[in-house]
Design a protein around this motif. Structure first.
Motif, PDB file in Angstrom:
ATOM      1  N   SER A  15      39.291  41.049  32.030  1.00 50.16           N
ATOM      2  CA  SER A  15      39.964  41.522  33.234  1.00 50.16           C
ATOM      3  C   SER A  15      41.330  42.120  32.887  1.00 50.16           C
ATOM      4  O   SER A  15      41.816  43.000  33.596  1.00 50.16           O
ATOM      5  N   LYS A  16      41.895  41.726  31.756  1.00 52.21           N
ATOM      6  CA  LYS A  16      43.135  42.389  31.311  1.00 52.21           C
ATOM      7  C   LYS A  16      42.851  43.840  30.926  1.00 52.21           C
ATOM      8  O   LYS A  16      43.638  44.738  31.234  1.00 52.21           O
ATOM      9  N   ALA A  56      42.767  45.635  34.162  1.00 51.46           N
ATOM     10  CA  ALA A  56      44.081  45.762  34.781  1.00 51.46           C
ATOM     11  C   ALA A  56      44.933  46.789  34.026  1.00 51.46           C
ATOM     12  O   ALA A  56      45.601  47.633  34.628  1.00 51.46           O
ATOM     13  N   GLY A  79      44.266  50.089  35.014  1.00 55.06           N
ATOM     14  CA  GLY A  79      44.519  50.350  36.441  1.00 55.06           C
ATOM     15  C   GLY A  79      43.253  50.310  37.274  1.00 55.06           C
ATOM     16  O   GLY A  79      43.213  50.819  38.388  1.00 55.06           O
ATOM     17  N   LEU A  80      42.197  49.701  36.716  1.00 54.08           N
ATOM     18  CA  LEU A  80      40.912  49.626  37.443  1.00 54.08           C
ATOM     19  C   LEU A  80      40.901  48.375  38.306  1.00 54.08           C
ATOM     20  O   LEU A  80      41.311  47.293  37.868  1.00 54.08           O
ATOM     21  N   ASN A  81      40.412  48.492  39.543  1.00 55.33           N
ATOM     22  CA  ASN A  81      40.362  47.344  40.440  1.00 55.33           C
ATOM     23  C   ASN A  81      38.986  46.685  40.357  1.00 55.33           C
ATOM     24  O   ASN A  81      37.965  47.358  40.395  1.00 55.33           O
ATOM     25  N   ILE A  82      38.995  45.359  40.224  1.00 49.12           N
ATOM     26  CA  ILE A  82      37.720  44.626  40.186  1.00 49.12           C
ATOM     27  C   ILE A  82      37.269  44.339  41.611  1.00 49.12           C
ATOM     28  O   ILE A  82      37.868  43.533  42.319  1.00 49.12           O
ATOM     29  N   ILE A  83      36.239  45.019  42.048  1.00 48.05           N
ATOM     30  CA  ILE A  83      35.715  44.834  43.406  1.00 48.05           C
ATOM     31  C   ILE A  83      34.942  43.528  43.495  1.00 48.05           C
ATOM     32  O   ILE A  83      35.024  42.790  44.455  1.00 48.05           O
ATOM     33  N   SER A  84      34.153  43.291  42.479  1.00 47.16           N
ATOM     34  CA  SER A  84      33.379  42.050  42.491  1.00 47.16           C
ATOM     35  C   SER A  84      33.097  41.634  41.062  1.00 47.16           C
ATOM     36  O   SER A  84      32.893  42.474  40.171  1.00 47.16           O
ATOM     37  N   MET A  85      33.157  40.345  40.818  1.00 50.08           N
ATOM     38  CA  MET A  85      32.943  39.822  39.478  1.00 50.08           C
ATOM     39  C   MET A  85      32.040  38.601  39.596  1.00 50.08           C
ATOM     40  O   MET A  85      32.290  37.717  40.408  1.00 50.08           O
ATOM     41  N   ARG A  86      30.985  38.592  38.799  1.00 46.70           N
ATOM     42  CA  ARG A  86      30.122  37.413  38.735  1.00 46.70           C
ATOM     43  C   ARG A  86      30.022  36.997  37.292  1.00 46.70           C
ATOM     44  O   ARG A  86      29.698  37.820  36.434  1.00 46.70           O
ATOM     45  N   GLU A  87      30.321  35.739  37.051  1.00 47.11           N
ATOM     46  CA  GLU A  87      30.291  35.241  35.685  1.00 47.11           C
ATOM     47  C   GLU A  87      29.385  34.026  35.633  1.00 47.11           C
ATOM     48  O   GLU A  87      29.290  33.261  36.591  1.00 47.11           O
ATOM     49  N   PHE A 114      22.289  38.317  39.389  1.00 48.21           N
ATOM     50  CA  PHE A 114      23.462  38.174  40.246  1.00 48.21           C
ATOM     51  C   PHE A 114      23.175  38.799  41.606  1.00 48.21           C
ATOM     52  O   PHE A 114      23.472  39.969  41.842  1.00 48.21           O
ATOM     53  N   ASN A 157      23.562  39.211  45.745  1.00 45.74           N
ATOM     54  CA  ASN A 157      24.726  39.324  46.622  1.00 45.74           C
ATOM     55  C   ASN A 157      25.391  37.979  46.827  1.00 45.74           C
ATOM     56  O   ASN A 157      24.717  37.004  47.068  1.00 45.74           O
ATOM     57  N   VAL A 179      45.490  44.803  42.519  1.00 46.46           N
ATOM     58  CA  VAL A 179      44.910  45.053  41.196  1.00 46.46           C
ATOM     59  C   VAL A 179      45.390  43.997  40.196  1.00 46.46           C
ATOM     60  O   VAL A 179      46.563  43.649  40.181  1.00 46.46           O
ATOM     61  N   ALA A 206      42.642  39.115  36.244  1.00 49.44           N
ATOM     62  CA  ALA A 206      43.263  39.106  34.917  1.00 49.44           C
ATOM     63  C   ALA A 206      44.403  38.097  34.862  1.00 49.44           C
ATOM     64  O   ALA A 206      44.497  37.290  33.927  1.00 49.44           O
ATOM     65  N   MET A 266      33.035  31.320  37.474  1.00 51.72           N
ATOM     66  CA  MET A 266      34.010  32.019  38.297  1.00 51.72           C
ATOM     67  C   MET A 266      33.243  32.836  39.329  1.00 51.72           C
ATOM     68  O   MET A 266      32.321  33.568  38.984  1.00 51.72           O
ATOM     69  N   GLU A 268      34.128  35.524  42.456  1.00 48.86           N
ATOM     70  CA  GLU A 268      35.187  36.254  43.111  1.00 48.86           C
ATOM     71  C   GLU A 268      34.582  37.110  44.219  1.00 48.86           C
ATOM     72  O   GLU A 268      33.452  37.585  44.095  1.00 48.86           O
TER      73      GLU A 268
END
Lengths: 277, 277, 277, 277
Positions: free
Chosen positions: A18-19, A22, A25-33, A275, A277, D11, D15, D31, D33
Motif C-alpha cells: 500500500s506504500k 500511496a 498517488g493511487l487510491n485504494i478503492i477496495s482491498m481484500r487480503e 474475493f 463482494n 489517499v 499504507a 485485513m 477494507e
C-alpha cells in the motif's frame, strides 16, 4: 485497475504494497487480503483508482517489495475475450450469448465451437462465428488437433466449456493452464462421472447441485470456483432432475464467469481464493 | 388421525380409500398421493378428522379394499417416544432437550445414552435419565449388548443418533428396522466416512452440508430424510467448517425429526417419500 | 390430463371425484388436495392418464358430484400460448425467447409488444412478431386502446409482463382476469413502488428479492405465485443491486411461468394455492 | 487482536495503518477494507498477531496517522459480556444459554431479565441469575427505571432482546447506543409492527423471514445486522408460520450475535458494514 497478488507471507506485505500505491498517488478503492497461517501464503486483491500515467512501472515497483516468485496479475479495464465449447445443450450457451449481445457478460464471445452442429443456428443469430469440429471417427488426438487449429484462429483469455461433453486430454488442458472453465452437472465431489442425476435419483437425495471449476488433467477435479444446489424430492424423476439441474448449471456457470471475469479468483494449486463482494 | 399407506398401484385406489372414509363419515383434511409409474408403487398420506368411534375397525375396512401386502400405518394423536444416543457433542442433544422441555418436539425424550459421560450434566438439568454405556475395552458385541440392556428398560418409537460416534453392527440395526435416525456430518454421498470437513476443506468446496437418514446396515447409507447446505469459502478453516457444520447438523436433524414425528415420511427400500407441507 | 377444482368443502369430495375417475377407467397419476378449515374451501389438482375417449363428458360427471359454483379447469396437453409485454430490459424476455425457441417453455410465444422499440432486434432474431405501441404523448386510455388492438390480433392464454414498466388501468386488467402475470422487482410487500433497490440500499437490507404475481387492479398487489431472494451486503451499490436483482427477477419469473403453465396454480381471491412437485 | 476503524477516506490510509503495524512488528492476519466512494467513508477491520508488548500505545500511533474524528475500536481477546431481555418465548434464550454453557457463544451471559417469570426455570437450570421486572400496572418510565436498576447491577457490552416484547423508550435506547441487539420477527421492512405472520399469511407470501438489528429510537428501524428467510406456501397456517418463524429467528439472532461478538460489524448511521468470513 485490479491487481491480484499471491506469494509467500511475511510481516509488512500490506504495508509495503500500500506504500507503493500511496507513493504513486493511487487510491485504494477496495482491498481484500487473505493469509493462510498453515501454508504461509499471502493473497491480495486490490482495486485502485488513478491516472494511467500513475501506473507506469507499477509491476516492477511491486516486485521490488514482494518476495521472489510472487505472482502478480495486473488487469486494466481492457475487455476480456472468451471461446465457448459446446455439444448440444443450449441453456448455458444461450445465457452467455444473451449477456454478450447486451454487453453484460464482462467479456466478448470470440467464437463458439461445437462437436455437434446443433447450436450453430442459435449462435449465428447473434453473429458469433460457429465452428463445428466433429469428433466422430477420429482419435482424440486428431480431434483435439483440429480443435486447436480452430482455437488458434482466435484470441481469447478463457475457454468456457458450456456443456461440452467430450473429455479433454491432459495435453490439451496443459496448453491452457487455469484458462479452461467447466460446468459440471453435479455437486462435486458427489456423483463424479456419468449420469449424475440418475445416481442422485437412485440414492434418493434431497438436493442436487452443480459445480463450476477450472479444468485440470483429472476428470471432474480442478479448483472449484462456485457451487449451488436446488432442493428435490421423491416426486422428481430423473428427467425432472435433469431439467432442474440445467437451471442450476446455468446459474452457477454465470456466477463463476462473473467472478473470474471481474478478477475475483486466485488459483493456488487445487483450490481457489474467491474475493466476492 | 394420520394414515400412511404404501402398496402396489392399481386403478381406483384413491376412490376406494376415500370411499371408506366417506362411508365412516370421516372428513379428509389433507391427502397426499404419489405414484411411481416405473415401479408401480402407490403411496398415500391421509389426515382425517372425526370422532374416535368412527375409526373403529378402520384398518380392516382399508385392508379390504387395498392390494395384499399393503403397508398401513395408522397414527392417532398419541405422543411418540424417543431414545437419544450421544457421544460428546452437545448441539443436537441440546436442541432436542430444549424442544422436549417446552413440548415442541412432537415426542417425549425417554432417555439419553452416551458412550461418554460428557453430556450427563446437560441431560440431567432437564430431568431426563442419562445412562453411560462405556465402549472402552469392550468388543462391539459386548458394547451393543449393554446398550440393548439399557434400551430395553425404556419404551420408544425411534432411536435418534444425535452425534453418536460409534458404528452400530448390522445385527443391532436389524433389531430396530426404520427406527434409527442418524445425522451425518456431510452432504451425502460426498465425503462418506471420517473427517468429512477435512476432506471438504482439502477439496476446496464452496458448500458443506449435513444429511439426516434412517440407518441401515451399510455405513452412511440408508434412506435420506432431509439434507441441507451452508456456503463456505477459502477463508473457512477446517475448524470453522466444523463449527458451521454443527449449525447445519442441528437444523437438519430438527427438520428430519419433525417430518418423521408428524408421520410425513414413508420408507420404501432405500428411499423415502416425504410429504412436506 | 390435468384437472384443477376449487369449491366449498364437504365430506366425501375426494371419494366422489376419484370414483368418477375410477368409473371412467382413468388412472390417477398424482393427486394434491388442500382444504382450508377456516374458510371451508376445497382445492384439488389431479393428473390422470387414460384414452381421450374416457374423458368425454368428464366435466359434466364431475359437476354432478361437486357443490354448485365449483370451478373446474380441465387441461388437456394442448400447447398454451402467451403474449409478452416489455419495455427496455432484456433479461426476462431473453430467457423466455430462448426457452420458446428450444421448446422448453411449456407455451408458445405468440407476440412481443414493447412501449419502446429496444427489444425488437432480439425478438425478431427468434422470428417472433414484435409490435411497438408507443406510450409517449398519449393518454393512458389511448395507449391501452392501441395495446388492446394489437393484442386482439393474437390468441393467447396469458399476458406476461416481462419488465413492462407502464402501469395498467383497472379496466385493462379486468379484461384479462387472472391472465396477467407480472414480475415485480422487489420482495413484496417490502419496497412497493418505484426504485425498490434504492430503497433497499438506503435501508441497508441484507437480502433483496423479486416477486411474480397475477395482476389485479391495485398497484403491486395481486396473488403471489413465487418469490425468491438473494443475499447482499454493504458493498453492493444500488447499481450492483439492480444487476443482482435482474438475476432473481429472471429466475422467479421463469419459475412462476412454469408453475402456471403446468397448471399447478389455483387462484382464490388474493391468494394462490400452488401445488409444487 | 481485532481493530475496527472508521473515518473519512483519503489517499494512503491503508499504507499508513499497515506501516504502523509493520513498525510495531505486528503481523496482519487478515485485513478487510471498504470505501464508499459517494460518502467518502473508510472502514477497516484488522486482525493482527503479536506480543502484548507490541500493542502498547498502538491506538495513539494509529490516531497520529488517521484523520481527526476517526473511530477506533480495539479489541483484545477479552471475553465479552451480555445481558439478555426476554418475555415468554424460549427458543432464542434457550439457544443462547446452551452456547453459553458450552463456551461457544463468544460471550458470557451475565443475567437474564424477563418482564414475565416464564423463563426463570430454564435460566436457573444453567445457573444464570434471572430477574423479573414486571411491567403491569406501571408507566413505561417506572418500568424502565426498574429495568435500569437491575441492569446497573451487572456489567455487559451488549443487551440482547431475545424476543423481548416491550417497546423501549428513546431515552432508554439512548443510554445504550449501538449496544442493544434485537431480533425482529419479520423480513424488514415488510410487515413492520404487530402480528407480522398474520399479515404475511393474509398477503399470501411465499417466503417469511427474520431480521436482527441494532435498536435505535424508531420502532423496528435501526441498522440491520443479518436477515434470513424460509419458504412457506398456502398450506402454512398463521400458527405454522409462527413455528417456522421461530426457527429463523433463532438462527438469525445466533448469526448476528456471532458477527457482533467477533467484531465483524461496524455501524455507521443507520447501516452496518459487516465483514463476514
Amino acid at each position: 485497475m485490479i491487481i491480484l497478488i499471491q506469494c509467500a507471507d511475511q510481516v509488512g506485505l500490506v504495508a509495503s504494497v500500500s506504500k507503493v500505491m500511496a507513493d504513486a498517488g493511487l487510491n485504494i478503492i477496495s482491498m481484500r487480503e487473505y493469509v493462510t497461517v498453515d501454508e504461509n501464503r499471502f493473497y491480495l486483491r486490490l482495486e485502485i483508482a488513478g491516472a494511467p500515467s500513475q501506473t507506469t512501472g507499477l509491476e516492477q515497483r511491486l516486485r521490488a517489495v514482494l518476495p521472489q516468485n510472487s505472482s502478480i496479475l495486473m488487469n486494466n479495464a481492457q475487455q476480456k475475450k472468451i471461446a465457448v465449447l459446446v455439444t448440444k445443450e443450449y441453456h448455458c450457451l444461450g445465457d452467455i450469448l444473451l449477456r454478450n449481445y447486451f454487453n453484460t457478460l464482462g467479456a466478448s464471445v470470440e467464437c463458439v465451437i461445437g462437436n455437434h452442429d446443433t447450436l450453430r443456428p442459435l449462435t449465428e443469430k447473434f453473429d458469433i462465428p460457429f465452428h463445428q469440429v466433429d469428433h466422430t471417427n477420429k482419435s482424440r488426438e486428431a480431434f483435439e488437433k483440429e480443435l486447436l487449429n480452430v482455437l488458434n484462429k482466435h484470441t481469447f483469455d478463457y475457454i468456457v466449456l458450456a456443456k461440452f461433453m467430450r473429455i479433454l486430454s491432459p495435453q490439451f488442458v496443459a496448453a491452457y493452464p487455469r484458462q479452461i472453465i467447466n460446468i459440471h452437472h453435479s455437486f462435486l465431489p458427489a456423483f463424479i462421472g456419468a449420469n449424475p442425476y440418475r445416481q442422485a435419483h437412485e440414492r434418493g437425495v434431497k438436493l442436487i447441485g452443480a459445480t463450476a471449476h477450472f479444468v485440470t488433467d483429472t476428470l471432474d477435479e480442478g479448483p472449484i470456483i462456485a457451487q449451488q444446489i436446488i432442493p428435490v424430492n421423491h416426486a422428481h424423476s430423473v428427467k425432472d432432475m435433469v431439467v432442474l439441474g440445467k437451471e442450476v448449471e446455468e446459474a452457477v456457470l454465470a456466477k463463476a464467469l462473473q467472478l473470474v471475469l471481474q478478477d475475483r479468483v486466485i488459483v493456488d494449486n487445487n483450490k481457489t481464493v474467491v474475493f466476492e463482494n
